[in-house]
Design a protein around this motif. Structure first.
Motif, PDB file in Angstrom:
ATOM      1  N   ARG A  97      63.983   7.811 -68.391  1.00  0.00           N
ATOM      2  CA  ARG A  97      64.306   6.875 -67.314  1.00  0.00           C
ATOM      3  C   ARG A  97      64.016   7.523 -65.954  1.00  0.00           C
ATOM      4  N   GLY A 113      73.017   2.788 -68.503  1.00  0.00           N
ATOM      5  CA  GLY A 113      72.085   1.999 -69.313  1.00  0.00           C
ATOM      6  C   GLY A 113      70.781   2.719 -69.607  1.00  0.00           C
ATOM      7  N   SER A 114      70.820   4.059 -69.581  1.00  0.00           N
ATOM      8  CA  SER A 114      69.565   4.791 -69.783  1.00  0.00           C
ATOM      9  C   SER A 114      69.517   5.537 -71.119  1.00  0.00           C
ATOM     10  N   CYS A 117      67.649   9.849 -70.915  1.00  0.00           N
ATOM     11  CA  CYS A 117      67.925   9.790 -69.474  1.00  0.00           C
ATOM     12  C   CYS A 117      66.752  10.336 -68.681  1.00  0.00           C
ATOM     13  N   THR A 122      79.729   0.621 -62.889  1.00  0.00           N
ATOM     14  CA  THR A 122      78.693   0.245 -61.906  1.00  0.00           C
ATOM     15  C   THR A 122      78.851  -1.197 -61.411  1.00  0.00           C
ATOM     16  N   CYS A 137      75.026   8.586 -69.634  1.00  0.00           N
ATOM     17  CA  CYS A 137      73.844   7.720 -69.703  1.00  0.00           C
ATOM     18  C   CYS A 137      74.209   6.315 -70.148  1.00  0.00           C
ATOM     19  N   VAL A 138      75.258   6.193 -70.979  1.00  0.00           N
ATOM     20  CA  VAL A 138      75.647   4.859 -71.456  1.00  0.00           C
ATOM     21  C   VAL A 138      76.055   3.981 -70.265  1.00  0.00           C
ATOM     22  N   SER A 139      76.797   4.570 -69.310  1.00  0.00           N
ATOM     23  CA  SER A 139      77.208   3.800 -68.125  1.00  0.00           C
ATOM     24  C   SER A 139      76.002   3.341 -67.312  1.00  0.00           C
TER      25      SER A 139
END
Lengths: 250, 379
Positions: B125, B171-172, B122, B241, B167-169
């Motif tokens: 990113r 995409g990072s 994360c 999101t 972070c999964v939500s």
């Protein structure tokens, strides 16, 4: 003829700590004395020159009828008037009397209360006369005092922020004590001290009074969740800045 | 070895990597214990890493705990982010000194080049997002650029997720995908702990050649994949999101903002801990003698009144307007502005909010229909 701006330092109901911050500017004191004519500063010198003055630094709160009259004279003699410290900007710790009966307090403290002439409240300077700038803190921070004097000399606005202590904590990299379970007044408190107490793992005591937009009920609720009941929260707010509007609980 | 290549090093060999970096003049920074937390600071020896420690995080709560093993990187992101090194909280921009009839300008000398040890997916990113902010537009930030291009990044893949991770939500993560020189996955074998190393750049490949490594076995590659799969399944938070960017544009008058304003302290903590929040103010200072002046850039926050002070007053006077601005920028119009989202799902704003306001909870609530906008409804 001396063309330097003339400085005066005044004392009202206070402990002298804030005006001593000026004498504590050891490395910068000569520069201050070069840039300003220190015309009246009884704490530093008994040689007191008459007014008018270009810059007056005022310490202390108004607690007697005599002082309420005296501050008007100080204002008349001063082109710029800057209050220094919690007493002068919020009434100080002596403003605890504002929450009690002055008659009862005087009777409890003095064996001959009939000799005491005092007002029922302790009020900040701005409640009596126009103030050009208020410097917060109990005591004030000497770096901020020099910033205010430097800004006055350069004719610019002092870089003194009104946001929370939290921003100072984060800038210096201090880990938030409140998130680790210690009740802290930092989110309600005006920056200026450099976030001293949290750097030593203590919660903020609120020495600099309320920040620009204090949310007292929200922090009260969080203190409760951390095991600090409403009474303890109220006691924490009732210190040097007890009478400041932003620290009231409604 | 080229980018994407894998190798295995014995865990203690990380000290060799630190020494190689120090020998090349890097200031090595990594996770270490301080103030009952895992912070980022100077680390020159692996013994300074928080071996055997982990953190427990929830909204408004952070506590250290002992682990049952001695993992060196068995924790999640803490109160600090790498932002404080790439985009420092206080940065003198220049000074000036009176010189006869004119004045002389001085610019601070650049610091040593930096090496970050233990950067999470994360955070990679977040660094990429700040690169876009500071370097992507027509005007770029020279001091940021100088620090950034010389920085060596050792990433670490997360072997666990905290209570506030998502972070999964976003995409990072949890896998470090790009933006590192070397990336490590800690493998706690029964007899010996190792790191699976992935090469991310030529600089990373050169550095790896200076320490002892061997090719990985199939079992080791599978074990590293399993670590990341397990982490991805254990996210403490979730943020839907879908259409969020468009939806938030339409929610300016949602009653939820009033509820948040009752709880929000407007203290600015969320913006300070956010690894992508980049706002600053610039202050000028002058000496008492009037012979020297200095311009300093300091972290600022959209939660302060002065931040939106334009001629005559603040534009975002209420806490409601300030929180709404922050969340809407972060999740919606950051995309319009920079082409990427502003949130990486690190969870810091949730953990380090003194009253535990949760961006995932608020964004979810804002999905529900709000009231219709009334005539003359001011913010």
């Amino acid at each position: 003829m001396d063309r330097r701006p003339r400085l005066a330092v005044w004392k009202f109901a206070s402990c002298d700590g804030c005006q001593l911050s000026l004498l504590d500017c050891e490395d910068e004191l000569l520069a201050v004395a070069d840039a300003l004519e220190i015309a009246s500063f009884p704490e530093a010198s008994s040689a007191v020159a008459a007014g008018p003055y270009d810059l007056s630094l005022v310490e202390g709160s108004i607690t007697t009828a005599h002082d309420a009259e005296r501050i008007r004279e100080v204002r008349r003699q001063s082109r710029h008037l800057v209050t220094i410290g919690a007493c002068a900007t919020a009434g100080g710790v002596q403003a605890l009397r504002n929450f009690a009966s002055i008659g009862e307090l005087v009777a409890a403290v003095y064996p001959s209360p009939q000799y005491i002439e005092t007002l029922a409240t302790s009020t900040p300077i701005a409640a009596h006369v126009a103030v050009d700038f208020e410097l917060r803190g109990c005591p004030i921070n000497k770096t901020q005092l020099l910033e205010v004097i430097g800004a006055f000399l350069a004719g610019r606005k002092p870089a003194v922020a009104a946001y929370s202590v939290c921003i100072e904590c984060k800038r210096r990299g201090t880990v938030c004590v409140m998130v680790q379970g210690v009740p802290c007044l930092g989110p309600l408190t005006h920056a200026g001290c450099g976030a001293l107490c949290p750097a030593y793992r203590r919660g903020c005591y609120g020495c600099y009074g309320p920040m620009e937009t204090p949310n007292v009920p929200a922090l009260a609720q969080r203190w409760q969740a951390l095991g600090a009941p409403a009474k303890r929260f109220e006691h924490a707010l009732r210190s040097f800045n007890a009478a400041a509007q932003g620290f009231q609980r409604e | 070895m080229s980018a994407g290549a894998n190798a295995v090093i014995v865990r203690e060999t990380l000290q060799g990597l630190l020494e190689a970096l120090l020998a090349e003049g890097y200031r090595t920074l990594g996770p270490t214990l301080r103030e009952d937390a895992i912070v980022y600071d100077d680390v020159t020896h692996v013994s300074e890493l928080p071996a055997g420690w982990t953190d427990s995080q929830e909204a408004g709560h952070y506590h250290l705990q002992r682990r049952e093993d001695d993992a060196w990187f068995g924790f999640n992101v803490g109160p600090h982010s790498w932002k404080r090194f790439l985009h420092p909280p206080l940065e003198p921009l220049w000074g000036a000194r009176r010189n006869g009839d004119g004045f002389k300008i001085t610019v601070p000398a650049p610091g040593p080049k930096l090496a970050f040890i233990g950067v999470r997916a994360c955070e990679l990113r977040a660094i990429a997002i700040q690169d876009r902010v500071f370097l992507g537009g027509r005007y770029s930030d020279d001091t940021y650029r100088a620090r950034r291009i010389s920085t060596f990044i050792v990433a670490v893949n997360c072997a666990q997720a905290s209570g506030t991770c998502f972070c999964v939500s976003m995409g990072s993560g949890p896998k470090a995908a790009a933006g590192f020189d070397l990336s490590l996955t800690e493998l706690l074998g029964a007899d010996r702990a190792t790191f699976l190393v992935e090469v991310g750049s030529e600089a990373g490949a050169r550095m790896l050649q200076r320490i002892a490594s061997r090719p990985p076995t199939e079992a080791e590659l599978a074990a590293a994949r399993a670590v990341l799969d397990r982490t991805a399944e254990r996210m403490g938070r979730r943020l839907d999101t879908t259409r969020l960017r468009e939806l938030l544009r339409e929610q300016a008058e949602h009653p939820r903002w009033d509820g948040i304003a009752e709880r929000c302290l407007a203290c600015g903590n969320c913006t300070m801990v956010c690894p992508t929040c980049f706002c600053t103010s610039v202050e000028d200072h002058s000496s008492l003698e009037g012979t020297a002046a200095e311009r300093v850039r300091a972290w600022d926050s959209c939660f302060t009144l002065d931040f939106s002070y334009l001629h005559g007053g603040s534009v975002r006077h209420s806490t409601r307007a300030r929180y709404r601005h922050w969340l809407t920028h972060k999740l919606s119009y950051w995309i319009d502005q920079f082409g990427t989202g502003g949130c990486v799902g690190c969870g810091r704003c949730i953990t380090w909010c003194p009253v535990g306001i949760d961006i995932t909870e608020e964004a979810t609530a804002l999905r529900a229909p709000g009231r219709a906008k009334k005539q003359g409804d001011a913010s």
